[in-house]
Design a protein around this motif. Structure first.
Motif, PDB file in Angstrom:
ATOM      1  N   PHE A  95       0.848  -1.180   0.000  1.00  0.00           N
ATOM      2  CA  PHE A  95       0.000   0.000   0.000  1.00  0.00           C
ATOM      3  C   PHE A  95       0.884   1.230   0.000  1.00  0.00           C
ATOM      4  CE2 PHE A  95      -2.042   3.547   2.116  1.00  0.00           C
ATOM      5  CZ  PHE A  95      -3.251   3.610   1.456  1.00  0.00           C
ATOM      6  N   PHE A  96       0.914   1.942  -1.116  1.00  0.00           N
ATOM      7  CA  PHE A  96       1.602   3.231  -1.208  1.00  0.00           C
ATOM      8  C   PHE A  96       0.772   4.117  -2.125  1.00  0.00           C
ATOM      9  CE2 PHE A  96       5.307   0.426  -0.375  1.00  0.00           C
ATOM     10  CZ  PHE A  96       5.787   1.054   0.761  1.00  0.00           C
ATOM     11  N   ALA A  97       0.974   5.434  -2.016  1.00  0.00           N
ATOM     12  CA  ALA A  97       0.267   6.344  -2.920  1.00  0.00           C
ATOM     13  C   ALA A  97       1.165   7.529  -3.218  1.00  0.00           C
ATOM     14  CB  ALA A  97      -1.046   6.810  -2.287  1.00  0.00           C
ATOM     15  N   GLY A  98       0.855   8.245  -4.279  1.00  0.00           N
ATOM     16  CA  GLY A  98       1.555   9.485  -4.618  1.00  0.00           C
ATOM     17  C   GLY A  98       3.030   9.269  -4.928  1.00  0.00           C
ATOM     18  N   GLY A  99       3.873  10.182  -4.423  1.00  0.00           N
ATOM     19  CA  GLY A  99       5.309  10.138  -4.708  1.00  0.00           C
ATOM     20  C   GLY A  99       5.943   8.839  -4.232  1.00  0.00           C
ATOM     21  N   GLY A 100       5.506   8.338  -3.084  1.00  0.00           N
ATOM     22  CA  GLY A 100       6.035   7.082  -2.555  1.00  0.00           C
ATOM     23  C   GLY A 100       5.711   5.914  -3.458  1.00  0.00           C
ATOM     24  N   ALA A 101       4.512   5.933  -4.059  1.00  0.00           N
ATOM     25  CA  ALA A 101       4.101   4.855  -4.958  1.00  0.00           C
ATOM     26  C   ALA A 101       5.003   4.826  -6.193  1.00  0.00           C
ATOM     27  CB  ALA A 101       2.640   5.030  -5.371  1.00  0.00           C
ATOM     28  N   VAL A 102       5.309   6.019  -6.711  1.00  0.00           N
ATOM     29  CA  VAL A 102       6.172   6.097  -7.892  1.00  0.00           C
ATOM     30  C   VAL A 102       7.541   5.504  -7.560  1.00  0.00           C
ATOM     31  CG1 VAL A 102       7.372   7.640  -9.474  1.00  0.00           C
ATOM     32  CG2 VAL A 102       5.023   8.121  -8.810  1.00  0.00           C
ATOM     33  N   LYS A 103       8.085   5.939  -6.427  1.00  0.00           N
ATOM     34  CA  LYS A 103       9.430   5.503  -6.080  1.00  0.00           C
ATOM     35  C   LYS A 103       9.460   4.010  -5.779  1.00  0.00           C
ATOM     36  CE  LYS A 103      13.470   6.761  -3.391  1.00  0.00           C
ATOM     37  NZ  LYS A 103      14.189   5.606  -3.838  1.00  0.00           N
ATOM     38  N   PHE A 104       8.459   3.520  -5.060  1.00  0.00           N
ATOM     39  CA  PHE A 104       8.473   2.102  -4.708  1.00  0.00           C
ATOM     40  C   PHE A 104       8.404   1.228  -5.956  1.00  0.00           C
ATOM     41  CE2 PHE A 104       6.498  -1.949  -3.576  1.00  0.00           C
ATOM     42  CZ  PHE A 104       7.433  -2.385  -2.650  1.00  0.00           C
ATOM     43  N   VAL A 105       7.495   1.549  -6.857  1.00  0.00           N
ATOM     44  CA  VAL A 105       7.337   0.733  -8.068  1.00  0.00           C
ATOM     45  C   VAL A 105       8.613   0.778  -8.918  1.00  0.00           C
ATOM     46  CG1 VAL A 105       6.077   0.562 -10.248  1.00  0.00           C
ATOM     47  CG2 VAL A 105       4.835   0.845  -8.114  1.00  0.00           C
ATOM     48  N   LYS A 106       9.223   1.962  -9.012  1.00  0.00           N
ATOM     49  CA  LYS A 106      10.459   2.078  -9.797  1.00  0.00           C
ATOM     50  C   LYS A 106      11.606   1.301  -9.141  1.00  0.00           C
ATOM     51  CE  LYS A 106      11.751   5.873 -11.830  1.00  0.00           C
ATOM     52  NZ  LYS A 106      12.116   7.296 -12.029  1.00  0.00           N
ATOM     53  N   ASP A 107      11.735   1.442  -7.815  1.00  0.00           N
ATOM     54  CA  ASP A 107      12.802   0.740  -7.105  1.00  0.00           C
ATOM     55  C   ASP A 107      12.613  -0.781  -7.178  1.00  0.00           C
ATOM     56  OD1 ASP A 107      13.873   3.128  -6.496  1.00  0.00           O
ATOM     57  OD2 ASP A 107      13.584   3.028  -4.327  1.00  0.00           O
ATOM     58  N   TYR A 108      11.342  -1.207  -7.074  1.00  0.00           N
ATOM     59  CA  TYR A 108      11.030  -2.632  -7.104  1.00  0.00           C
ATOM     60  C   TYR A 108      11.477  -3.235  -8.438  1.00  0.00           C
ATOM     61  CZ  TYR A 108       8.382  -6.857  -5.948  1.00  0.00           C
ATOM     62  OH  TYR A 108       8.032  -8.145  -5.634  1.00  0.00           O
ATOM     63  N   ALA A 109      11.205  -2.493  -9.515  1.00  0.00           N
ATOM     64  CA  ALA A 109      11.607  -2.971 -10.841  1.00  0.00           C
ATOM     65  C   ALA A 109      13.120  -2.901 -11.012  1.00  0.00           C
ATOM     66  CB  ALA A 109      10.913  -2.153 -11.924  1.00  0.00           C
ATOM     67  N   ALA A 110      13.735  -1.792 -10.546  1.00  0.00           N
ATOM     68  CA  ALA A 110      15.185  -1.616 -10.724  1.00  0.00           C
ATOM     69  C   ALA A 110      15.968  -2.662  -9.946  1.00  0.00           C
ATOM     70  CB  ALA A 110      15.599  -0.214 -10.283  1.00  0.00           C
ATOM     71  N   ALA A 111      15.396  -3.153  -8.845  1.00  0.00           N
ATOM     72  CA  ALA A 111      16.069  -4.180  -8.046  1.00  0.00           C
ATOM     73  C   ALA A 111      15.897  -5.563  -8.667  1.00  0.00           C
ATOM     74  CB  ALA A 111      15.535  -4.171  -6.622  1.00  0.00           C
ATOM     75  N   GLY A 112      15.240  -5.596  -9.828  1.00  0.00           N
ATOM     76  CA  GLY A 112      15.088  -6.870 -10.524  1.00  0.00           C
ATOM     77  C   GLY A 112      14.061  -7.789  -9.900  1.00  0.00           C
TER      78      GLY A 112
END
Lengths: 299, 397
Positions: B234-251
């Motif tokens: 559960f994340f929203a806004g700026g945190g949601a963007v960062k979490f999804v990007k980091d999750y993908a970047a971490a493979g």
């Protein structure tokens, strides 16, 4: 924790610490060396991130955006020093707080007018877009590693500038005795304008560099502000070396605080309390050395 | 808002100020000034991070009324506004401003849960009709439920609850849940865990990030070490963007599928880019929802405001529909509170999100859609839960 994962967490901690140093470096200059409390530090970080976003979109190139953003923020810093900050050097800290708090509000409103309140992101430049696989499920983004290298280079550069160059000598002299330095024929006004502008530009630069790994959003400045002050205070006012040590320490404590569960005297310390770990550490450091890790003895 | 309305509003502010200065004797005059128009008050954020949500909600509400000829049950409408700034510390004052000073018949607000709590408190004391077009705090239709308080959006319990069943259907029996350490995050985790356990899954680890910290790297490493079948968040806004990007970047995305409450990918897909592709979420709406009602609504919204509607606009729109329907049934008599409350309780809202009804605790009983991010769009791939009702714990109504 298995050793493999431990090493990766160590890397995370160091990398986060270096990032913190980058973000706090501008504050080290302005607060640590000039003695001006700049609450708007976070605003310049945010401004940098938004600049990176809009300049990348306009110029089509992250590196060009970085360069032009840096130049823009130096100019902005000099302008602000000339308009506001130079009137405050002789006044007490409370007035500096008042002014720079006002700047936070102004910049946040300006951002809202110019760029809106949306969340944005900046694409990682193609050259650094990949990830290096570490385990079968985990990879490490190249951009983060590159960012760490930049932080180390920057730290070394700052240290050299302040400790081993003529300019650095003048800055340190001005910090310890303004009048005496001036009477030796050094244009202290111009010197301080440059240092302030450079400090602002560093904050903006940090925002620009962090933009591709962070996201670009309205509240991002306020979020880094407190941790930046923690870095400078733990490290000791006026010490670049101290800021680096403090940033690394915070990076490691925060990282391991989030994932390690342990017991002290029958109390289980849960990772959920990680939000506090950094501040607990600050309290301990300040009890032990009130002037910070590498700070000069209190005047 | 037109200039004329704005002027009228600042004039009113000015007069109210003068009234306050002149002393208490002037106050009854304000009461006499009441016309037979229906007085609708917006208590929404018009500045700050949530400003756009406030505007979308008001736009949606006005669109609903415009479609009814601009009237409520045949009566003209007079609007009042207060900017709540999403500031909980000013919530009671702002609610008092619009409820006591402007004497609105119905208050529409707000986005931020903490502010909504303050507004509900005032609404409960004064008995003013309050319609919540977004704030998800469970207590609004739980512990603090009241006959005059209705919600047209969702409770925090709702969006993450259907995820568990979906994940089990996809064969993920061991999951990690990650969120911010704050009340909305904890409420989301609790309802997810309930649904997931009931469906036969095990939450092997709950991970928390201090709010609003966005440094996820340590916890992503922890997830890689735990190797769950899937991750819910559960994340929203700026945190949601960062979490999804980091999750993908971490493979991690290619090995451990990512699920979340729909707010993870609402309004931030452009910023998330490729890293959000394939993320599965549940929400009571999706921009791409394929039904004639939604298409007509979106076209009308685009026509009226020159921008795309979002879930917040839909919630505002439904708030307008609900009020219009209730006043229609009460014959336009806003003072007949019992009739209006009864009409709202029995309302069936033909919404762009699909038909929904009001629960006993005054929260929507609505479908939750299963959405997958495809080509930068939240594509609806099914219904995750039909007619989901909040358990309304602590509500004795």
């Amino acid at each position: 924790m298995d050793p493999h994962i431990f090493l990766i967490q160590l890397l995370n901690g160091v990398q986060y610490g270096l990032l913190l140093f980058l973000v706090a470096s501008g504050l080290t200059l302005i607060f640590g060396i000039m003695g001006v409390i700049n609450l708007a530090h976070g605003s310049f970080y945010m401004l940098g991130a938004y600049l990176a976003w809009s300049l990348t979109a306009q110029l089509g190139n992250f590196w060009l955006a970085l360069l032009s953003g840096f130049v823009l923020s130096v100019v902005l810093g000099m302008l602000l020093e000339w308009l506001f900050i130079r009137h405050l050097y002789r006044r007490d800290h409370l007035q500096q707080v008042l002014l720079t708090y006002g700047l936070i509000l102004i910049f946040s409103e300006l951002r809202s007018i110019v760029w809106g309140d949306d969340v944005h992101s900046v694409a990682v430049p193609a050259l650094l877009a990949g990830s290096i696989p570490l385990t079968e499920t985990l990879a490490y983004p190249v951009y983060r590693i590159w960012l760490s290298i930049i932080c180390v280079v920057l730290a070394a550069g700052m240290y050299y500038l302040i400790q081993h160059t003529r300019l650095g000598m003048m800055i340190r002299a001005g910090a310890s005795n303004r009048e005496m330095t001036q009477s030796l024929g050094i244009d202290i006004g111009l010197l301080y304008r440059l240092v302030f502008a450079f400090g602002i530009a560093l904050a903006a630069f940090a925002g620009m560099l962090a933009a591709p790994v962070s996201s670009v959003y309205p509240g991002m400045g306020n979020q880094v502000l407190i941790i930046c002050f923690v870095v400078v205070v733990i490290g000791g006012i006026g010490s670049v070396k101290g800021a680096m040590a403090a940033a690394l320490l915070i990076g490691l404590v925060d990282t391991f605080g989030k994932v390690v569960e342990f017991e002290i005297g029958g109390f289980r310390v849960l990772p959920e309390l990680a939000g506090m770990s950094v501040f607990v550490m600050m309290a301990i450091v300040l009890l032990w050395r009130p002037e910070g890790l590498f700070g000069a003895r209190l005047r | 808002m037109t200039q004329a309305v704005q002027n009228a509003q600042s004039r009113r502010d000015f007069l109210a100020g003068v009234g306050a200065l002149a002393g208490i004797s002037l106050l009854p005059l304000a009461g006499c000034a009441r016309s037979d128009k229906v007085r609708v008050g917006f208590m929404l954020p018009y500045t700050g991070t949530y400003a756009q949500l406030g505007v979308a909600i008001e736009n949606g509400f006005r669109l609903a009324l415009a479609e009814q000829g601009g009237t409520l049950g045949g009566r003209e409408v007079e609007y009042f506004k207060v900017d709540d700034e999403s500031n909980p510390a000013k919530a009671t004052d702002n609610a008092n401003k619009i409820i006591t000073r402007d004497k609105v018949d119905v208050v529409v607000g707000t986005v931020h849960s903490g502010v909504a709590m303050g507004m509900i408190k005032v609404a409960r004391e004064t008995g003013t009709l309050a319609l919540i077009p977004n704030a998800g705090v469970n207590a609004a239709t739980g512990d603090l439920c009241a006959p005059n308080v209705f919600r047209t959006s969702f409770s925090n319990w709702q969006p993450t609850h259907p995820l568990g069943k979906v994940m089990i259907d996809n064969g993920h029996r061991k999951a990690v849940f990650i969120t911010w350490k704050y009340s909305a995050g904890e409420q989301a985790l609790q309802s997810f865990a309930e649904g997931y356990k009931a469906a036969g899954g095990t939450v092997i680890k709950e991970l928390f990030v201090p709010f609003p910290n966005v440094e996820f790297q340590a916890l992503l490493t922890e997830i890689a070490a735990l190797k769950p079948d899937a991750v819910a968040c559960f994340f929203a806004g700026g945190g949601a963007v960062k979490f999804v990007k980091d999750y993908a970047a971490a493979g991690l995305k290619n090995n451990i599928p990512l699920y979340g409450s729909g707010f993870l990918t609402e309004g931030v897909l452009d910023a998330q880019g490729d890293s959000a592709e394939g993320v599965i979420t549940t929400l009571h709406y999706a921009d791409s929802l394929d039904n004639p009602r939604n298409k007509a609504f979106r076209a009308a919204y685009r026509e009226a405001y020159g921008m795309e509607a979002d879930v917040y606009a839909v919630q505002g729109y439904d708030t307008g529909l609900l009020l219009a329907q209730a006043l229609e049934k009460a014959g336009g008599d806003i003072s007949n509170r019992d009739a209006i409350i009864a009409a709202m309780e029995g309302a069936v809202i033909d919404s762009p999100r699909g038909r929904w009804t009001m629960s006993k605790a005054h929260n929507p009983i609505q479908d939750f859609y299963l959405r997958r991010v495809e080509n930068g769009d939240n594509k609806v791939i099914g219904v995750a839960w039909k007619g989901l009702e909040d358990p309304a714990r602590g509500c004795n109504m």
